[in-house]
Design an enzyme around this catalytic site. Structure first.
Site, PDB file in Angstrom:
ATOM      1  CG  ASP A 215      -1.484   0.768   0.917  1.00  0.00           C
ATOM      2  OD1 ASP A 215      -2.227   1.410   0.498  1.00  0.00           O
ATOM      3  OD2 ASP A 215      -2.430   0.747   2.207  1.00  0.00           O
TER       4      ASP A 215
ATOM      5  CG  ASP B 121      -3.538   3.678  -3.420  1.00  0.00           C
ATOM      6  OD1 ASP B 121      -4.315   2.909  -3.586  1.00  0.00           O
ATOM      7  OD2 ASP B 121      -3.605   4.399  -2.838  1.00  0.00           O
ATOM      8  CD  GLU B 122      -5.589  -1.289  -1.090  1.00  0.00           C
ATOM      9  OE1 GLU B 122      -5.615  -2.017  -0.723  1.00  0.00           O
ATOM     10  OE2 GLU B 122      -5.893   0.277  -1.485  1.00  0.00           O
TER      11      GLU B 122
END
Lengths: 354, 377
Positions: A12, A107-108
């Site tokens: 993350d 973002d993950e």
């Protein structure tokens, strides 16, 4: 290595949008930065830098509220194409480690490292190396979790933010989860958490103590799933070629809603949430849907196909509101409201005339 | 009811009203066609509660009466009958319609005509007369620009503004706008505007193909329905309630570049671009390159798909102003160029992110505005 035991990594990126803005403009480093819609347009915070979070600002918070908490914050409009470029560089690095990458949003991502290992412990070294490459080559801070399944890996990556690496080894899942609040379990929202609190249950450990039959009696199928997850059991595989079918947000109300104004306000928040998800994933929805559950649990879904796919909160809200007006039998009490974007595709870039 | 007519006339009448049938209605009678005798003619009627169509065909009436029969069954049956006289007789008790034609006989189970919603008929004088051909052309040039998604119901309609001796039709789906003005033979005493569902106008265009006499337009006294009166046909449509956006504000008054193009060549280039653009959200780039004193200007139309490939077409153009690059949804251009109706078209542009205006050269009464797409992609 025993291939029954998986090695799942969750990565993350920390305060991603704000971190990219600071890379693009170093003068922002160390300042409270908020990326999101403008307060006068009822915008929400899409990302907050860590200095801003110190003031209690959280993402998805209305911007005007965030500015009350942190009036000196620098507010920037989101630049999604820029974030997508940075995201792609990070995802390229992850793909070097394994082709089994499931990208959840810009973002993950989850990685399944199982097939690369001769011993489970090697996953920790790989995680450390990936974290260092993302920092050195892209300049971004990432938090990582390594565990035996997606549920625990995701809780682990959130455990030591920013910049942490949390490892939950095989067999340690229960000990890791039990002291944590029930909200860390995927599928337990604020309403379920409140109902559990009323039963004296606030931690995962306390939740596990409840007999499964009791949970099932109170929460139905959802209760059975909760009991499994609370024990750290999550068989979901890492899915590559993540063909997302829809993005949705729903909310169960602490008290059933009966007035149009409250429902519209909820619909607006849900629409903003769906738009934010779409923008973060770099997608647009060709179809907008609503889900409406009445107090007696009768549940209806309705959708409308748009002429041009959208990731715009106003367009999503307008479509959702039209569907709500057609569907809701005023003033029948509403227990749950949801908004979804379906038929996902890349944004078209079509500008609007009116 | 006992009535005879020609199979050919019955079949044609059914093809006219058939499109107003609602096949999946919660009200079973709306899936039916009404048959009713009226002054030596047979009336056919269908409605989906938004649009209703009535049509009268010549018939020999022996006994007056009315019934409704399932549209799909009845239309399929009539089209299968030999091209001869069809004799129909209703068994009132069972609402069964008996048909005989040549050596065929059939029985169709119906629903009592009492259950069929009343379709209003024009009352008295005072309708607005309009030339059928002009109205049909205007519909074809405007209705396609209306929204098909219902998230903004007002935009699924076409604004019809009656003012003095002119009717202006305007439609916009949020990304493009089409405006056409046509003359009225008689000026209207007071200006007024209504919003007609685009679907209803498209139907009107379809059924008015053979209309030569003027079409008479009437608004019901309750002001919630409009009637279009043709020879032996009446189309009734609900009106959309609300305020249509002020389209005049949307039409740019200034421009930086004016490119005059051959309509057919431009359309061909767009259709070629579509082959690749359809995989890429229909994005098609237009590069306007002004010429010099000695050489003509050019418009370069290009499309690229990551999967299938790319194409470039260069067109001669008469260009005034500066060069510009702009991208449009090529389907919007094809929609427009297919109906513009003049050999030459003028494209007015300003920047790559401001609306483009298209007008037929030599016809000041038609304006089309298209919002561009981001060039970045």
């Amino acid at each position: 290595m025993n291939k029954e035991t998986r090695a799942i990594l969750h990565l993350d990126l920390d305060a991603f949008f704000a971190a990219v803005e600071a890379l693009e403009n170093p003068a922002l480093a160390g300042l409270p930065v908020l990326v999101g819609g403008r307060p006068e347009e009822r915008g929400v915070v899409a990302a907050a830098s860590y200095p801003a979070r110190a003031f209690g600002v959280r993402s998805a918070m209305p911007m005007h509220r965030a500015l009350q908490l942190c009036p000196q914050a620098v507010v920037l409009p989101p630049r999604h194409s820029l974030y997508r470029d940075y995201s792609r560089r990070v995802m390229d690095i992850l793909h070097h480690a394994t082709p089994l990458v499931e990208q959840l949003s810009v973002d993950e991502a989850f990685l399944d490292l199982t097939d690369r290992l001769t011993a489970w412990e090697e996953a920790v070294g790989i995680a450390r190396a990936l974290q260092a490459r993302v920092r050195d080559e892209v300049g971004l801070s990432a938090s990582l979790g390594v565990a035996t399944n997606k549920l625990v890996a995701k809780v682990a990556s959130d455990h030591d933010k920013p910049g942490g690496l949390t490892v939950v080894r095989p067999g340690e899942e229960a000990a890791f989860l039990y002291p944590l609040p029930v909200r860390v379990i995927w599928g337990i929202g604020p309403v379920t958490a409140d109902r559990l609190a009323a039963l004296g249950v606030t931690t995962v450990g306390e939740l596990v103590q409840l007999p499964e039959a009791d949970l099932r009696g109170r929460f139905g199928q959802h209760g059975a799933e909760m009991a499994q997850r609370a024990r750290g059991i999550d068989p979901r595989p890492v899915v590559t070629e993540h063909e997302r079918k829809s993005v949705s947000q729903e909310r169960t109300f602490a008290r059933d809603l009966q007035d149009g104004e409250s429902l519209r306000r909820q619909l607006w928040r849900l629409s903003q949430g769906v738009a934010l998800h779409l923008q973060r994933a770099g997608l647009a929805a060709g179809t907008v849907g609503i889900k409406l559950r009445y107090g007696d649990f009768e549940t209806l879904t309705r959708q409308v196909t748009l002429d041009v796919p959208t990731d715009d909160e106003q367009v999503i809200y307008r479509a959702a509101l039209m569907l709500l007006r057609r569907t809701w039998q005023r003033p029948r009490p509403v227990r749950l409201l949801g908004v979804s974007g379906q038929n996902l595709c890349p944004p078209t870039g079509q500008l609007t005339l009116l | 009811m006992k009535v005879s007519c020609l199979q050919e006339n019955l079949s044609k009448g059914l093809s006219i009203v058939g499109r107003a049938v609602s096949p999946r209605s919660t009200l079973p009678v709306l899936s039916n066609v009404l048959l009713a005798t009226e002054a030596g003619r047979l009336e056919l009627s269908a409605t989906n509660l938004e649009v209703g169509i009535n049509c009268w065909i010549g018939a020999k009436v022996e006994e007056d009466g009315a019934t409704t029969v399932p549209a799909r069954t009845f239309i399929d049956l009539v089209n299968a009958l030999p091209p001869e006289q069809v004799d129909m007789e209703l068994v009132v008790q069972t609402q069964t319609l008996n048909l005989r034609a040549g050596r065929s006989e059939a029985n169709v189970k119906g629903i009592d005509a009492q259950e069929f919603p009343l379709v209003p008929v024009p009352e008295g004088e005072g309708g607005i007369s309009i030339e059928a051909d002009a109205l049909r052309t205007a519909i074809s040039q405007v209705a396609f620009a209306a929204a098909t998604d219902e998230s903004r119901p007002i935009l699924t309609g076409v604004l019809a503004k009656f003012e003095e001796d002119q009717l202006t039709l305007a439609a916009a789906d949020g990304f493009r706008l089409s405006v056409r003005t046509i003359p009225l033979p008689q000026p209207v005493p007071d200006p007024f505007s209504i919003i007609i569902p685009a679907r209803a106008l498209v139907e009107l265009g379809r059924i008015s193909g053979e209309q030569e006499d003027p079409i008479i337009i009437t608004i019901t006294p309750t002001r919630n329905q409009v009637l279009f009166q043709l020879t032996d046909i009446v189309l009734v449509s609900q009106l959309i309630d609300g305020n249509f956006p002020d389209y005049r504000q949307i039409i740019p008054q200034d421009w930086m570049t004016r490119s005059v193009l051959d309509t057919a060549a431009f359309l061909k280039a767009c259709k070629t671009a579509l082959i690749f653009a359809r995989d890429a959200a229909h994005i098609t780039r237009m590069h306007v390159k002004p010429g010099s004193d000695l050489s003509p200007g050019h418009l370069v139309v290009s499309a690229t798909s990551a999967e299938t490939g790319d194409d470039v077409s260069e067109l001669d153009a008469n260009i005034e102003g500066e060069g510009v690059e702009i991208a449009f949804n090529v389907k919007y251009l094809i929609d427009l160029l297919s109906v513009i109706g003049t050999p030459q078209v003028a494209l007015y542009t300003t920047t790559s992110s401001s609306p483009g205006v298209l007008r037929p050269v030599g016809d000041v009464d038609y304006t089309h505005v298209i919002m561009p797409m981001h060039l970045g992609r």
